[in-house]
Motif scaffolding. Structure first.
Motif: not given
Length: 94
Positions: A11-22, A44-47, A79-82
């Motif tokens: 498994k590979a799992h990714a987490v970001c504090e700021t979600a990507p947008t757009g 990591v899906a947008a939003g 929009g906003v970078a993850g």
């Protein structure tokens, strides 16, 4: 990351504090410069703030001893970078 044993990526799992947008955040995992994910990148899906790929979705899950694993960020959002990304990987020794 230098691999100390023969492994299988489970498994590979990714987490970001700021979600990507757009657009989605796309991460590629490479074994000695060659993708192990094929065309289905760790996403990591947008939003969203998390995403994962599990065994069966990973094109080349076997990683040999002394391989060098690296990560490429192929897309950050439009929009906003993850950001503040953490990647966890679960391996099974083989």
């Amino acid at each position: 990351m230098n691999v100390p044993y023969n492994y299988r990526l489970v498994k590979a799992h990714a987490v970001c504090e700021t979600a990507p947008t757009g657009a989605d955040l796309l991460i590629d995992i490479n074994d000695d410069g060659t993708t192990i994910l094929g065309t289905t990148k760790l996403t990591v899906a947008a939003g969203a703030k998390e995403g994962e790929r599990v065994y069966g979705e990973i094109t080349t899950p076997k990683v040999a001893k002394d391989s060098n694993l690296t990560f490429d960020i192929d897309q950050i959002g439009s929009g906003v970078a993850g950001s503040d990304l953490t990647i966890d990987m679960v391996f099974e020794r083989r």
